[in-house]
Design a protein around this motif. Structure first.
Motif, PDB file in Angstrom:
ATOM      1  N   ASP A   5       0.830  -1.204   0.000  1.00 16.85           N
ATOM      2  CA  ASP A   5       0.000   0.000   0.000  1.00 16.85           C
ATOM      3  C   ASP A   5       0.868   1.259   0.000  1.00 16.85           C
ATOM      4  O   ASP A   5       0.571   2.228  -0.686  1.00 16.85           O
ATOM      5  N   ASP A   6       1.968   1.224   0.767  1.00 19.98           N
ATOM      6  CA  ASP A   6       2.880   2.368   0.786  1.00 19.98           C
ATOM      7  C   ASP A   6       3.500   2.595  -0.585  1.00 19.98           C
ATOM      8  O   ASP A   6       3.623   3.726  -1.033  1.00 19.98           O
ATOM      9  N   PHE A  11       3.728   5.809  -5.493  1.00 19.90           N
ATOM     10  CA  PHE A  11       3.599   5.923  -6.949  1.00 19.90           C
ATOM     11  C   PHE A  11       2.532   6.948  -7.307  1.00 19.90           C
ATOM     12  O   PHE A  11       2.730   7.781  -8.182  1.00 19.90           O
ATOM     13  N   ASP A  12       1.410   6.921  -6.610  1.00 25.39           N
ATOM     14  CA  ASP A  12       0.326   7.856  -6.898  1.00 25.39           C
ATOM     15  C   ASP A  12       0.750   9.298  -6.629  1.00 25.39           C
ATOM     16  O   ASP A  12       0.420  10.203  -7.394  1.00 25.39           O
ATOM     17  N   LEU A  13       1.497   9.532  -5.543  1.00 22.03           N
ATOM     18  CA  LEU A  13       1.948  10.885  -5.242  1.00 22.03           C
ATOM     19  C   LEU A  13       2.942  11.377  -6.289  1.00 22.03           C
ATOM     20  O   LEU A  13       2.873  12.521  -6.730  1.00 22.03           O
ATOM     21  N   GLY A  18       3.876  14.967 -10.738  1.00 22.60           N
ATOM     22  CA  GLY A  18       4.477  15.112 -12.052  1.00 22.60           C
ATOM     23  C   GLY A  18       3.515  15.596 -13.123  1.00 22.60           C
ATOM     24  O   GLY A  18       3.890  15.719 -14.285  1.00 22.60           O
ATOM     25  N   ALA A  19       2.291  15.892 -12.762  1.00 18.64           N
ATOM     26  CA  ALA A  19       1.309  16.336 -13.753  1.00 18.64           C
ATOM     27  C   ALA A  19       1.739  17.665 -14.362  1.00 18.64           C
ATOM     28  O   ALA A  19       2.231  18.556 -13.678  1.00 18.64           O
ATOM     29  N   GLU A  20       1.545  17.799 -15.673  1.00 17.70           N
ATOM     30  CA  GLU A  20       1.940  19.029 -16.357  1.00 17.70           C
ATOM     31  C   GLU A  20       0.983  20.172 -16.038  1.00 17.70           C
ATOM     32  O   GLU A  20       1.391  21.313 -15.926  1.00 17.70           O
ATOM     33  N   HIS A  21      -0.295  19.866 -15.936  1.00 18.67           N
ATOM     34  CA  HIS A  21      -1.284  20.905 -15.660  1.00 18.67           C
ATOM     35  C   HIS A  21      -1.951  20.616 -14.326  1.00 18.67           C
ATOM     36  O   HIS A  21      -2.441  19.521 -14.097  1.00 18.67           O
TER      37      HIS A  21
END
Length: 85
Positions: A5-6, A11-13, A18-21
């Protein structure tokens, strides 16, 4: 919480960071809509309407502190002198 889970959360964080927008917050969207119709008036940087009192000289403060210390020393010496043995 297990290690798997960690790892998934990590990975989700990383993926989200890292999202561009990135979408602005609800408050930012609300203020942008409000300011589009009625822009705010300019405000001076750190404007303070009250006048500031002048500061005391450092010598005055030093003299006050040393005077209080001397008075306490004299008071303690006098109290010890008056105390019966």
């Amino acid at each position: 919480m297990s290690q798997q889970d960690d790892a998934e959360r990590e990975f989700d964080l990383r993926w989200a960071d890292g999202a561009e927008h990135k979408e602005p917050s609800a408050r930012a969207r609300m203020l942008a809509a409000r300011w589009k119709e009625n822009p705010p008036e300019p405000v001076p940087f750190r404007g303070d309407p009250r006048p500031v009192a002048p500061r005391r000289s450092s010598w005055v403060s030093t003299t006050i502190v040393l005077g209080i210390v001397a008075a306490v020393i004299l008071l303690l010496g006098y109290a010890r002198f008056q105390a019966p043995y």
